[in-house]
Enzyme design. Sequence first.
Site, PDB file in Angstrom:
ATOM      1  N   PRO A  10       0.796  -1.221   0.000  1.00 53.65           N
ATOM      2  CA  PRO A  10       0.000   0.000   0.000  1.00 53.65           C
ATOM      3  C   PRO A  10       0.832   1.277   0.000  1.00 53.65           C
ATOM      4  O   PRO A  10       1.842   1.379   0.678  1.00 53.65           O
ATOM      5  CB  PRO A  10      -0.834  -0.102   1.283  1.00 53.65           C
ATOM      6  CG  PRO A  10      -0.296  -1.226   2.055  1.00 53.65           C
ATOM      7  CD  PRO A  10       0.531  -2.065   1.158  1.00 53.65           C
ATOM      8  N   ASN A  11       0.374   2.198  -0.810  1.00 50.80           N
ATOM      9  CA  ASN A  11       0.898   3.565  -0.912  1.00 50.80           C
ATOM     10  C   ASN A  11       2.250   3.691  -1.600  1.00 50.80           C
ATOM     11  O   ASN A  11       2.707   4.814  -1.821  1.00 50.80           O
ATOM     12  CB  ASN A  11       0.946   4.246   0.466  1.00 50.80           C
ATOM     13  CG  ASN A  11      -0.426   4.372   1.068  1.00 50.80           C
ATOM     14  OD1 ASN A  11      -1.343   4.866   0.423  1.00 50.80           O
ATOM     15  ND2 ASN A  11      -0.590   3.897   2.292  1.00 50.80           N
ATOM     16  N   ARG A  18       3.595  11.316  -1.543  1.00 52.28           N
ATOM     17  CA  ARG A  18       3.421  11.246  -0.090  1.00 52.28           C
ATOM     18  C   ARG A  18       4.738  11.450   0.660  1.00 52.28           C
ATOM     19  O   ARG A  18       5.758  10.931   0.261  1.00 52.28           O
ATOM     20  CB  ARG A  18       2.787   9.919   0.318  1.00 52.28           C
ATOM     21  CG  ARG A  18       3.705   8.713   0.126  1.00 52.28           C
ATOM     22  CD  ARG A  18       3.030   7.406   0.464  1.00 52.28           C
ATOM     23  NE  ARG A  18       2.978   7.169   1.875  1.00 52.28           N
ATOM     24  CZ  ARG A  18       3.568   6.131   2.481  1.00 52.28           C
ATOM     25  NH1 ARG A  18       4.263   5.258   1.790  1.00 52.28           N
ATOM     26  NH2 ARG A  18       3.452   5.981   3.776  1.00 52.28           N
ATOM     27  N   TYR A  23      10.233   9.697   1.927  1.00 49.23           N
ATOM     28  CA  TYR A  23      10.337   8.745   0.821  1.00 49.23           C
ATOM     29  C   TYR A  23      11.003   9.318  -0.425  1.00 49.23           C
ATOM     30  O   TYR A  23      11.178   8.599  -1.410  1.00 49.23           O
ATOM     31  CB  TYR A  23       8.949   8.200   0.464  1.00 49.23           C
ATOM     32  CG  TYR A  23       8.326   7.467   1.620  1.00 49.23           C
ATOM     33  CD1 TYR A  23       8.783   6.203   1.978  1.00 49.23           C
ATOM     34  CD2 TYR A  23       7.306   8.032   2.373  1.00 49.23           C
ATOM     35  CE1 TYR A  23       8.230   5.526   3.054  1.00 49.23           C
ATOM     36  CE2 TYR A  23       6.750   7.371   3.442  1.00 49.23           C
ATOM     37  CZ  TYR A  23       7.218   6.112   3.789  1.00 49.23           C
ATOM     38  OH  TYR A  23       6.672   5.446   4.850  1.00 49.23           O
ATOM     39  N   ASN A  75       8.168  -5.022  -0.619  1.00 44.76           N
ATOM     40  CA  ASN A  75       8.009  -3.881   0.272  1.00 44.76           C
ATOM     41  C   ASN A  75       6.542  -3.918   0.694  1.00 44.76           C
ATOM     42  O   ASN A  75       5.676  -3.432  -0.026  1.00 44.76           O
ATOM     43  CB  ASN A  75       8.337  -2.563  -0.439  1.00 44.76           C
ATOM     44  CG  ASN A  75       8.243  -1.373   0.488  1.00 44.76           C
ATOM     45  OD1 ASN A  75       7.607  -1.443   1.528  1.00 44.76           O
ATOM     46  ND2 ASN A  75       8.857  -0.274   0.093  1.00 44.76           N
ATOM     47  N   ALA A  78       2.708  -0.708   5.055  1.00 46.38           N
ATOM     48  CA  ALA A  78       2.179  -0.811   6.418  1.00 46.38           C
ATOM     49  C   ALA A  78       1.832  -2.241   6.820  1.00 46.38           C
ATOM     50  O   ALA A  78       1.825  -2.566   8.007  1.00 46.38           O
ATOM     51  CB  ALA A  78       0.954   0.089   6.568  1.00 46.38           C
ATOM     52  N   HIS A  81       3.841  -4.496   9.482  1.00 42.79           N
ATOM     53  CA  HIS A  81       3.747  -4.441  10.933  1.00 42.79           C
ATOM     54  C   HIS A  81       2.624  -5.286  11.528  1.00 42.79           C
ATOM     55  O   HIS A  81       2.592  -5.478  12.737  1.00 42.79           O
ATOM     56  CB  HIS A  81       3.590  -2.980  11.377  1.00 42.79           C
ATOM     57  CG  HIS A  81       4.531  -2.082  10.647  1.00 42.79           C
ATOM     58  ND1 HIS A  81       5.906  -2.169  10.766  1.00 42.79           N
ATOM     59  CD2 HIS A  81       4.312  -1.106   9.719  1.00 42.79           C
ATOM     60  CE1 HIS A  81       6.474  -1.275   9.976  1.00 42.79           C
ATOM     61  NE2 HIS A  81       5.525  -0.618   9.327  1.00 42.79           N
ATOM     62  N   ASP A  88       2.528 -15.482   6.348  1.00 49.13           N
ATOM     63  CA  ASP A  88       2.297 -16.904   6.106  1.00 49.13           C
ATOM     64  C   ASP A  88       2.436 -17.249   4.626  1.00 49.13           C
ATOM     65  O   ASP A  88       2.973 -18.302   4.270  1.00 49.13           O
ATOM     66  CB  ASP A  88       0.921 -17.325   6.620  1.00 49.13           C
ATOM     67  CG  ASP A  88       0.847 -17.361   8.139  1.00 49.13           C
ATOM     68  OD1 ASP A  88       1.903 -17.278   8.802  1.00 49.13           O
ATOM     69  OD2 ASP A  88      -0.286 -17.466   8.661  1.00 49.13           O
ATOM     70  N   GLU A  99      12.899  -8.501   2.118  1.00 50.79           N
ATOM     71  CA  GLU A  99      11.972  -7.431   2.481  1.00 50.79           C
ATOM     72  C   GLU A  99      12.743  -6.119   2.445  1.00 50.79           C
ATOM     73  O   GLU A  99      13.844  -6.035   2.987  1.00 50.79           O
ATOM     74  CB  GLU A  99      11.422  -7.673   3.884  1.00 50.79           C
ATOM     75  CG  GLU A  99      10.516  -6.550   4.361  1.00 50.79           C
ATOM     76  CD  GLU A  99       9.971  -6.801   5.747  1.00 50.79           C
ATOM     77  OE1 GLU A  99       9.202  -7.762   5.921  1.00 50.79           O
ATOM     78  OE2 GLU A  99      10.344  -6.043   6.673  1.00 50.79           O
ATOM     79  N   HIS A 101      12.537  -1.678   2.726  1.00 51.48           N
ATOM     80  CA  HIS A 101      11.840  -0.457   3.127  1.00 51.48           C
ATOM     81  C   HIS A 101      12.690   0.721   2.673  1.00 51.48           C
ATOM     82  O   HIS A 101      13.910   0.716   2.868  1.00 51.48           O
ATOM     83  CB  HIS A 101      11.619  -0.417   4.633  1.00 51.48           C
ATOM     84  CG  HIS A 101      10.772  -1.552   5.099  1.00 51.48           C
ATOM     85  ND1 HIS A 101       9.414  -1.565   4.938  1.00 51.48           N
ATOM     86  CD2 HIS A 101      11.116  -2.742   5.651  1.00 51.48           C
ATOM     87  CE1 HIS A 101       8.943  -2.706   5.394  1.00 51.48           C
ATOM     88  NE2 HIS A 101       9.952  -3.441   5.825  1.00 51.48           N
ATOM     89  N   ILE A 102      12.065   1.695   2.079  1.00 52.11           N
ATOM     90  CA  ILE A 102      12.764   2.860   1.541  1.00 52.11           C
ATOM     91  C   ILE A 102      13.354   3.701   2.673  1.00 52.11           C
ATOM     92  O   ILE A 102      14.498   4.125   2.615  1.00 52.11           O
ATOM     93  CB  ILE A 102      11.798   3.691   0.664  1.00 52.11           C
ATOM     94  CG1 ILE A 102      11.342   2.847  -0.538  1.00 52.11           C
ATOM     95  CG2 ILE A 102      12.449   4.999   0.218  1.00 52.11           C
ATOM     96  CD1 ILE A 102      10.134   3.398  -1.277  1.00 52.11           C
ATOM     97  N   SER A 103      12.565   3.904   3.706  1.00 51.46           N
ATOM     98  CA  SER A 103      13.023   4.720   4.841  1.00 51.46           C
ATOM     99  C   SER A 103      13.739   3.834   5.865  1.00 51.46           C
ATOM    100  O   SER A 103      13.669   2.605   5.809  1.00 51.46           O
ATOM    101  CB  SER A 103      11.840   5.423   5.499  1.00 51.46           C
ATOM    102  OG  SER A 103      11.009   4.474   6.146  1.00 51.46           O
ATOM    103  N   ARG A 108      12.211   5.618  12.983  1.00 49.89           N
ATOM    104  CA  ARG A 108      10.880   6.221  12.857  1.00 49.89           C
ATOM    105  C   ARG A 108      10.026   5.830  14.057  1.00 49.89           C
ATOM    106  O   ARG A 108      10.536   5.427  15.097  1.00 49.89           O
ATOM    107  CB  ARG A 108      10.260   5.808  11.526  1.00 49.89           C
ATOM    108  CG  ARG A 108      11.107   6.359  10.344  1.00 49.89           C
ATOM    109  CD  ARG A 108      10.453   6.157   9.024  1.00 49.89           C
ATOM    110  NE  ARG A 108       9.192   6.902   8.948  1.00 49.89           N
ATOM    111  CZ  ARG A 108       8.248   6.643   8.065  1.00 49.89           C
ATOM    112  NH1 ARG A 108       8.383   5.663   7.188  1.00 49.89           N
ATOM    113  NH2 ARG A 108       7.138   7.359   8.037  1.00 49.89           N
ATOM    114  N   ARG A 112       6.819   1.069  13.560  1.00 52.33           N
ATOM    115  CA  ARG A 112       7.501   0.726  12.305  1.00 52.33           C
ATOM    116  C   ARG A 112       8.733  -0.148  12.523  1.00 52.33           C
ATOM    117  O   ARG A 112       9.266  -0.745  11.585  1.00 52.33           O
ATOM    118  CB  ARG A 112       7.913   1.988  11.556  1.00 52.33           C
ATOM    119  CG  ARG A 112       6.732   2.797  11.061  1.00 52.33           C
ATOM    120  CD  ARG A 112       7.177   3.927  10.161  1.00 52.33           C
ATOM    121  NE  ARG A 112       6.133   4.896   9.957  1.00 52.33           N
ATOM    122  CZ  ARG A 112       5.168   4.800   9.035  1.00 52.33           C
ATOM    123  NH1 ARG A 112       5.135   3.768   8.223  1.00 52.33           N
ATOM    124  NH2 ARG A 112       4.248   5.737   8.927  1.00 52.33           N
TER     125      ARG A 112
END
Length: 145
Positions: A10-11, A18, A23, A75, A78, A81, A88, A99, A101-103, A108, A112
């Site tokens: 998402p996003n 955003r 990001y 990625n 959200a 978390h 699964d 996995e 994550h950009i940030s 944070r 997160r």
Amino acid sequence: MMKLLVINGPNINFLGIREKSVYGTQDYDYLLKMIADKGEKEGCAIEVFQSNHEGAIIDRIQDAYFDGTEGIIINPGAYTHYSYAIRDALASITVPKVEIHISNIMEREDFRKVSVTAPACDKQIYGEGLKGYLMAADYILAGRR
């Protein structure tokens, strides 16, 4: 030709729109081109899938079991978390998984810092910006050489 799958949750499609201070200013099309260029350079097929819907992400992970995918870069956004369902699904697939994550999720908000999906992956990369996608591809490709 090796087949990799990049899954964006998402996003992620709102890159460049955003929270630019978190990001960056590059948009989603920039990310897609960067990934396509990496595939061309490495001589591998990289499919990118993005969804804001948990079930669609799970369906795509399950489809990867059957379609010859040899590595997954995810990625989860959200869902990282709290989606035990995505965790699964990832655990069901035995190909290498990274996995990303950009940030820097460790710098944070507290929520997160916890990833329920990372334990189902072979590696986690965070805080490297969009370059993290390329690092993840390198990690998977290195294991196949």
